[in-house]
Design a protein around this motif. Structure first.
Motif, short mmCIF file in Angstrom:
data_model
loop_
_atom_site.label_atom_id
_atom_site.label_comp_id
_atom_site.label_asym_id
_atom_site.label_seq_id
_atom_site.Cartn_x
_atom_site.Cartn_y
_atom_site.Cartn_z
N ILE A 114 -6.34 0.51 -5.88
CA ILE A 114 -5.77 2.47 -6.09
C ILE A 114 -4.26 2.71 -5.93
N SER A 115 -3.57 1.10 -4.78
CA SER A 115 -2.78 1.02 -3.63
C SER A 115 -1.82 0.51 -5.20
N SER A 136 -1.02 4.23 2.31
CA SER A 136 -2.64 5.48 2.52
C SER A 136 -4.06 5.22 2.25
N PRO A 137 -4.06 4.86 0.90
CA PRO A 137 -5.14 4.39 1.20
C PRO A 137 -6.52 3.32 2.42
N PHE A 138 -5.41 2.46 2.55
CA PHE A 138 -6.58 1.94 4.10
C PHE A 138 -6.14 2.17 5.33
N ILE A 139 -5.16 3.40 5.45
CA ILE A 139 -5.45 4.22 5.97
C ILE A 139 -6.24 5.54 6.33
N GLY A 140 -6.51 5.99 4.99
CA GLY A 140 -7.83 6.33 4.99
C GLY A 140 -8.92 6.11 5.03
N ALA A 141 -9.17 4.74 3.89
CA ALA A 141 -10.33 3.55 5.28
C ALA A 141 -10.93 4.06 6.20
N SER A 142 -9.67 3.37 6.81
CA SER A 142 -10.27 3.14 8.08
C SER A 142 -10.18 4.28 8.66
N ILE A 143 -9.84 5.49 8.64
CA ILE A 143 -11.06 6.80 8.78
C ILE A 143 -12.13 6.98 8.57
N ASN A 144 -12.38 6.78 6.99
CA ASN A 144 -13.55 6.93 6.87
C ASN A 144 -14.84 5.62 7.66
N LYS A 164 16.76 6.47 1.21
CA LYS A 164 15.10 6.52 1.77
C LYS A 164 14.00 6.94 0.95
N PHE A 165 14.45 7.97 0.41
CA PHE A 165 13.03 8.48 -0.66
C PHE A 165 12.30 6.71 -1.27
N ARG A 166 13.40 6.29 -2.00
CA ARG A 166 12.91 4.77 -2.42
C ARG A 166 12.38 4.11 -1.90
N SER A 167 12.32 3.84 -1.15
CA SER A 167 12.03 2.82 0.08
C SER A 167 10.96 3.26 1.01
N PHE A 168 10.53 4.54 0.87
CA PHE A 168 9.81 4.21 1.94
C PHE A 168 8.30 5.37 1.52
N SER A 169 8.70 5.73 0.40
CA SER A 169 7.58 6.59 0.14
C SER A 169 6.45 5.46 -0.85
N PRO A 170 6.40 4.45 -1.63
CA PRO A 170 5.83 3.70 -1.86
C PRO A 170 5.38 2.26 -0.80
N VAL A 171 5.94 2.51 0.02
CA VAL A 171 5.33 1.82 0.77
C VAL A 171 3.89 2.86 1.79
N ILE A 172 4.44 3.89 2.36
CA ILE A 172 3.65 5.34 2.67
C ILE A 172 2.07 5.13 1.25
N LEU A 173 3.03 4.94 0.10
CA LEU A 173 1.28 5.29 -1.29
C LEU A 173 1.13 4.22 -0.87
N LYS A 174 0.93 2.92 -0.63
CA LYS A 174 0.52 1.54 -0.46
C LYS A 174 -0.08 1.71 0.22
N ASN A 234 -4.69 9.07 -2.73
CA ASN A 234 -4.81 7.36 -1.84
C ASN A 234 -5.59 7.87 -0.28
N ILE A 235 -5.31 8.82 -0.12
CA ILE A 235 -5.98 8.87 1.34
C ILE A 235 -7.50 8.98 1.25
N PHE A 236 -8.20 9.94 0.11
CA PHE A 236 -9.62 9.71 -0.03
C PHE A 236 -8.95 9.19 -0.75
N SER A 237 -8.87 7.97 -1.50
CA SER A 237 -9.69 6.49 -2.27
C SER A 237 -10.84 6.67 -1.54
N SER A 238 -11.18 6.62 0.07
CA SER A 238 -12.21 6.16 0.21
C SER A 238 -13.42 6.38 -0.05
N TRP A 239 -13.58 7.36 0.12
CA TRP A 239 -14.39 8.61 0.48
C TRP A 239 -14.80 9.23 -1.45
N VAL A 240 -13.72 8.20 -2.32
CA VAL A 240 -13.83 8.96 -3.10
C VAL A 240 -15.69 8.05 -4.32
#
Length: 330
Positions: free
Chosen positions: A250-251, A221-229, A209-219, A316-322
């Motif tokens: 970044i993704s 996360s930049p777009f989730i942060g960008a949407s909020i920004n 599960k760690f190998r499956s979901f971690s890359p997906v979440i990290l990929k 990744n989450i805050f990359s759009s702010w950076v």
């Protein structure tokens, strides 16, 4: 030929009630005619620690088990295989006990073999001298491929397998085989055994599960942060496009980094699991000490890797702010 005569009776098949023939006689006759034996194979999984004295104890226990039978021939053999210096074969346990084990080379494999012939009590006169063959083989392999071994492919070097003691028993009489098997089982249970940590079991359990979901979440996360920004700020089309492309970059970069970090984490986790520790030579002692040091370094390494993964997620989450902070002032 007169019916009912002795010649006529001798030409007919004679049937004997099988209840009058003991089972051991069947086995003795079968072995005498076919020279075949039955076989039991068993694997004892777990991280055990073995010393030369353990092989000597095994031999003594085997002899105590078969001393009650009439032995007409026996032979034992201990083979000590070293990683680079070849192997040594000892044709008696006495020679093995006085062998020089001061080499700095590591042990690769230890095998113990005992072959003997015994005559069991028989209720039938014609099979009382039938000797039955038994052979016990026990093999203990080091559970890893050396990282400096050029004889194996690069991707297999340093590979750690499942530690196990392999037993093979060839036998003629089942009851004797049961006694020998119980002796070997008792010997294995008497060996020092390493217990796998609950943390290691947990890490192994969630690996998929760690190998499956971690890359997906990290990929993602930049777009989730960008949407909020974007919701909180009104960017122009050119800035918005640049932010999206920056998040893509970044993704992609974070995906490669996370894969590498996960591999490092589980490579270190594998070092904490039970290992087959063969303590015969000075080189074996060096290996055991090295494993102990690697386990101690795991805590600091794992802490660093976990913190790195968390930092990567935050970045990744805050990359759009950076992006506006870096490129807005240019």
């Amino acid at each position: 030929m007169i019916p009912g005569s002795s010649q006529d009776l001798s030409s007919r098949p004679v049937f004997i009630n099988d209840e009058l023939i003991p089972f051991g006689a069947y086995q003795a006759i079968f072995h005498k005619i076919t020279k075949k034996v039955d076989r039991i194979n068993r694997i004892f999984n777990g991280g055990y620690t073995l010393k030369p004295s353990d092989i000597v104890n095994l031999h003594a226990m085997m002899h105590q088990t078969i001393v009650q039978y009439k032995i007409v021939g026996s032979h034992e053999e201990v083979v000590h295989v070293q990683r680079r210096h070849g192997s040594r074969t000892f044709n008696s346990i006495q020679l093995f006990k006085i062998a020089d084990m001061s080499s700095r080379e590591q042990t690769s494999t230890i095998s113990y073999e005992m072959e003997f012939l015994i005559i069991l009590p028989a209720e039938i006169e014609t099979v009382k001298d039938f000797a039955q063959r038994y052979k016990v083989s026990i093999v203990i392999d080091k559970d890893e491929v050396d990282e400096r071994d050029d004889s194996v492919p690069f991707f297999l070097r340093g590979f750690i397998g499942t530690p196990a003691i392999k037993m093979s028993l060839e036998y003629s009489d089942y009851m004797v085989a049961q006694a020998l098997s119980a002796t070997i089982n008792g010997w294995v249970n008497s060996l020092p055994k390493q217990i796998e940590s609950g943390y290691v079991k947990f890490f192994r359990k969630i690996e998929g599960k760690f190998r499956s979901f971690s890359p997906v979440i990290l990929k993602a996360s930049p777009f989730i942060g960008a949407s909020i920004n974007v919701i909180h700020h009104k960017y122009g089309p050119s800035t918005l496009t640049s932010i999206v492309l920056f998040c893509f970059a970044i993704s992609i970069i974070s995906d490669a980094i996370i894969e590498m970090l996960i591999d490092l984490i589980y490579k270190n986790v594998s070092l904490l699991g039970p290992r087959m520790l063969i303590d015969f030579t000075l080189g074996d002692q060096d290996r055991i000490n090295s494993i102990g040091l690697k386990k101690k370094r795991f805590i600091s390494t794992a802490s660093f890797l976990v913190v790195t993964v968390i930092v990567a997620l935050i970045v990744n989450i805050f990359s759009s702010w950076v992006y506006p902070k870096i490129f807005g002032s240019l």
